[in-house]
Design an enzyme around this catalytic site. Structure first.
Site, PDB file in Angstrom:
ATOM      1  N   CYS A   1       0.852  -1.189   0.000  1.00 13.35           N
ATOM      2  CA  CYS A   1       0.000   0.000   0.000  1.00 13.35           C
ATOM      3  C   CYS A   1       0.888   1.238   0.000  1.00 13.35           C
ATOM      4  O   CYS A   1       1.658   1.462   0.941  1.00 13.35           O
ATOM      5  CB  CYS A   1      -0.923   0.004   1.225  1.00 13.35           C
ATOM      6  SG  CYS A   1      -1.926   1.508   1.355  1.00 13.35           S
TER       7      CYS A   1
ATOM      8  N   CYS B   1      -0.079   3.671   3.053  1.00  8.23           N
ATOM      9  CA  CYS B   1       0.420   3.236   4.371  1.00  8.23           C
ATOM     10  C   CYS B   1       1.916   2.967   4.352  1.00  8.23           C
ATOM     11  O   CYS B   1       2.532   2.807   5.414  1.00  8.23           O
ATOM     12  CB  CYS B   1      -0.310   1.973   4.826  1.00  8.23           C
ATOM     13  SG  CYS B   1      -2.082   2.193   5.082  1.00  8.23           S
TER      14      CYS B   1
ATOM     15  N   CYS C   1       3.623  -3.367   3.229  1.00  6.85           N
ATOM     16  CA  CYS C   1       2.948  -4.498   2.615  1.00  6.85           C
ATOM     17  C   CYS C   1       1.868  -4.993   3.573  1.00  6.85           C
ATOM     18  O   CYS C   1       2.128  -5.162   4.772  1.00  6.85           O
ATOM     19  CB  CYS C   1       3.939  -5.617   2.307  1.00  6.85           C
ATOM     20  SG  CYS C   1       4.898  -5.317   0.805  1.00  6.85           S
TER      21      CYS C   1
ATOM     22  N   CYS D   1      -8.989   2.489   2.232  1.00  4.38           N
ATOM     23  CA  CYS D   1     -10.247   3.236   2.301  1.00  4.38           C
ATOM     24  C   CYS D   1     -10.040   4.577   3.008  1.00  4.38           C
ATOM     25  O   CYS D   1      -9.699   4.599   4.197  1.00  4.38           O
ATOM     26  CB  CYS D   1     -11.307   2.421   3.040  1.00  4.38           C
ATOM     27  SG  CYS D   1     -12.901   3.269   3.184  1.00  4.38           S
TER      28      CYS D   1
END
Length: 333
Positions: A139, A142, A145, A153
């Site tokens: 991601c 973030c 992984c 979201c």
């Protein structure tokens, strides 16, 4: 350096704006329903008590699932999937792509991984320096992984993945139920305000707007919840719905489809009494998953590295093919 650090700080703060908006809307809806509808507009005590009891049961479940969706941290791969210092040094010092590829293959042989990139390479994250477990993706928001990542979201300011996918589904379900209950119980009084049977001006505004917001959110959430129900029934993530996982015989969108009941159990667990509660009950640890074809589970791709070069993938597999001498590194968001 200071500028980039400041930008990252601003980005983190702004990421909470959607959560704050949702929180404010929910708090207002609570005030409007409890105070303006039940305590001011309703005159029948029995109706007041009945409305309030049902409302608070749904409200608690709704808030509880939202809280869990927001504050349950995404799970990252275990240390065994990370490159050791020696392997990392060997990998970085090697300039030949084929040699780098072989290093990844050697590392991955000891791991329970069965999926690869589209051209048969090991699913390796160059940013996290790890071999990706099946269904794991990086991601970019973030910067990590995430195990069985579904999507990031913004409305929960969190990655939806293995650790909180059940909570996210329940949040969608209780959001729908919350909106539907408000709309169903408020509608009668909206008609009364509209026909001037009731005249309280302040309550009229709250009740009318409450119906509008409830219907608006219900319609938007209905499609999202329906889509995720469809994904669960086929044991797919949002990412897998757009890009099918690649197995030994090429991409297979139904690779993890075990049948409707077992697919539900993968997300909600076997104890049905826990299905509707935001309590951890999903099967597995997020690092490996049962697959549709038993032979795929018994014959890891990594034990058959040479087959990718010999067999290849034909045109029926959407143009996936062996990458030749180049090293394929999967970079996902």
């Amino acid at each position: 350096m200071a500028l980039s650090r400041g930008l990252r700080c601003c980005q983190r703060v702004l990421a909470w704006v959607p959560v704050v908006i949702i929180t404010l809307v929910v708090l207002w809806s609570y005030y409007a329903y409890v105070c303006e509808l039940c305590l001011v507009t309703l005159t029948n005590p029995v109706e007041q008590v009945a409305y309030l009891i049902v409302f608070h049961v749904i409200f608690v479940l709704f808030v509880w699932t939202y809280w869990k969706s927001v504050f349950t941290l995404p799970l990252q791969p275990d240390k065994k999937f990370h490159m050791s210092y020696a392997d990392k040094e060997r990998y970085e010092n090697e300039e030949r792509p084929e040699a780098q590829r072989q290093i990844l293959v050697e590392i991955a042989r000891k791991l329970p991984v069965y999926t690869r990139t589209g051209n048969g390479a090991i699913r390796f994250c160059d940013r996290c320096q790890l071999i990706k477990p099946d269904r794991c993706h990086h991601c970019s928001v973030c910067a990590m992984c995430v195990l069985k990542m579904d999507h990031h979201c913004p409305w929960v300011n969190n990655c939806v993945g293995f650790s909180n996918y059940k909570f996210f589904l329940l949040f969608l379900m209780y959001s729908l139920l919350y909106c539907m209950y408000i709309a169903a119980t408020v509608f009668k009084y909206v008609i009364k305000y509209w026909t001037d049977e009731l005249t309280n001006g302040r309550s009229k505004f709250h009740v009318l707007f409450l119906l509008f917001v409830a219907v608006m959110f219900f319609l938007s959430l209905m499609f999202l919840f329906g889509y995720h129900c469809w994904l669960v029934s086929r044991n797919r993530s949002t990412l897998e719905a757009f890009s099918a996982p690649v197995f030994q015989n090429g991409p297979d969108k139904n690779g993890f489809n075990l049948g409707f009941v077992k697919n539900l159990q993968q997300v909600f667990g076997e104890e049905k009494k826990l299905w509707l509660l935001p309590i951890v009950s999903s099967q597995g640890d997020g690092h490996s998953f049962p697959m549709r074809t038993l032979c795929e589970a018994q014959n890891p791709l990594l034990a058959n590295e040479e087959q990718w070069g010999d067999d290849g993938l034909d045109e029926e597999n959407h143009g996936y093919h062996e990458g030749g001498s180049s090293l394929a590194i999967e970079m996902e968001t």
